[in-house]
Design a protein around this motif. Structure first.
Motif, PDB file in Angstrom:
ATOM      1  N   HIS A 142      42.706  25.592  45.337  1.00  0.00           N
ATOM      2  CA  HIS A 142      43.686  24.993  44.412  1.00  0.00           C
ATOM      3  C   HIS A 142      43.877  25.731  43.101  1.00  0.00           C
ATOM      4  O   HIS A 142      44.798  25.423  42.351  1.00  0.00           O
ATOM      5  N   THR A 143      43.034  26.739  42.831  1.00  0.00           N
ATOM      6  CA  THR A 143      43.173  27.422  41.552  1.00  0.00           C
ATOM      7  C   THR A 143      43.193  28.944  41.681  1.00  0.00           C
ATOM      8  O   THR A 143      44.155  29.590  41.256  1.00  0.00           O
ATOM      9  N   ILE A 144      42.148  29.507  42.241  1.00  0.00           N
ATOM     10  CA  ILE A 144      42.006  30.967  42.224  1.00  0.00           C
ATOM     11  C   ILE A 144      43.098  31.663  43.035  1.00  0.00           C
ATOM     12  O   ILE A 144      43.810  32.524  42.512  1.00  0.00           O
ATOM     13  N   THR A 198      37.421  24.332  53.124  1.00  0.00           N
ATOM     14  CA  THR A 198      37.435  23.290  52.105  1.00  0.00           C
ATOM     15  C   THR A 198      37.372  21.909  52.753  1.00  0.00           C
ATOM     16  O   THR A 198      36.593  21.047  52.321  1.00  0.00           O
ATOM     17  N   TYR A 246      33.286  24.952  45.594  1.00  0.00           N
ATOM     18  CA  TYR A 246      33.560  26.393  45.550  1.00  0.00           C
ATOM     19  C   TYR A 246      34.788  26.732  46.392  1.00  0.00           C
ATOM     20  O   TYR A 246      35.717  27.384  45.916  1.00  0.00           O
ATOM     21  N   LEU A 273      37.899  25.238  44.822  1.00  0.00           N
ATOM     22  CA  LEU A 273      38.366  25.980  43.646  1.00  0.00           C
ATOM     23  C   LEU A 273      39.223  27.174  44.067  1.00  0.00           C
ATOM     24  O   LEU A 273      40.265  27.442  43.462  1.00  0.00           O
ATOM     25  N   TYR A 274      38.805  27.858  45.110  1.00  0.00           N
ATOM     26  CA  TYR A 274      39.631  28.954  45.625  1.00  0.00           C
ATOM     27  C   TYR A 274      40.963  28.426  46.152  1.00  0.00           C
ATOM     28  O   TYR A 274      42.004  29.045  45.957  1.00  0.00           O
ATOM     29  N   PRO A 292      46.019  30.461  44.316  1.00  0.00           N
ATOM     30  CA  PRO A 292      47.376  30.267  43.780  1.00  0.00           C
ATOM     31  C   PRO A 292      47.606  31.072  42.497  1.00  0.00           C
ATOM     32  O   PRO A 292      48.695  31.594  42.279  1.00  0.00           O
ATOM     33  N   GLY A 293      46.569  31.193  41.655  1.00  0.00           N
ATOM     34  CA  GLY A 293      46.708  31.989  40.439  1.00  0.00           C
ATOM     35  C   GLY A 293      46.882  33.464  40.744  1.00  0.00           C
ATOM     36  O   GLY A 293      47.711  34.139  40.138  1.00  0.00           O
TER      37      GLY A 293
END
Length: 181
Positions: free
Chosen positions: A41-43, A159, A35, A38-39, A45-46
């Motif tokens: 490396h994805t959420i 993380t 969880y 995911l924040y 940065p997106g």
């Protein structure tokens, strides 16, 4: 031996309970590492490239959605409870070699837990308190006050600590298996 609650535990049963606690701690800590990862490396940065309105609306929606019983039991609080139980069940046991690994995982998870409460929750709550993005007159100011950089930096710590805690618990399971076999 008879415990205070009147249940009979022999060595095998206690080992089984310890193994179940270790499995539950490993699984829930792994979920939390995923969880937070995911924040990381994805959420975030997106969302970083999103405009202020989209960032605020999306982050508020994500924050509202995450506060639910499934998340709390299967991850955030579950990891703390199961890791503490696995640590406690390793105290004074014949399998004391598990203790440093389980205790290390507990300390590492506590760092992530406290970081969430001390850093992330206040930032998240302040962003929610700003109200619906359609009613905010200074979207850029609200986003700047949120301090994305601080949020992201501390999330990287969460993380890393939960990932290392997961490894410690996985190693505890390996040791438990070797000692039981």
């Amino acid at each position: 031996m008879v415990t205070a609650i009147g249940t009979r535990f022999d060595g095998v049963m206690l080992d089984d309970i310890r193994t179940l606690a270790l499995l539950a701690a490993t699984m829930t800590t792994g979920l939390m590492a995923g969880y937070f990862g995911l924040y990381a490396h994805t959420i975030m940065p997106g969302l970083k490239s999103a405009g202020d309105h989209v960032f605020i609306a999306s982050f508020q929606a994500l924050d509202r959605a995450i506060i639910n019983p499934w998340f709390m039991v299967s991850g955030f609080l579950g990891s703390l409870v199961f890791t503490a139980a696995a640590t406690a069940l390793s105290l004074g046991s014949e399998q004391r070699s598990l203790l440093p690994w389980a205790a290390g995982a507990l300390v590492l998870y506590l760092v992530a837990f406290v970081t969430t409460i001390a850093v992330h929750l206040p930032l998240n709550d302040a962003l929610k308190a700003a109200g619906p993005p359609d009613r905010i007159t200074d979207l850029a100011g609200v986003r700047a006050a949120f301090d994305e950089t601080r949020w992201v930096r501390w999330n990287v710590l969460r993380t890393l600590t939960t990932s290392v805690a997961f490894v410690c618990l996985a190693w505890s399971l390996v040791l438990q298996g070797r000692l039981a076999g």
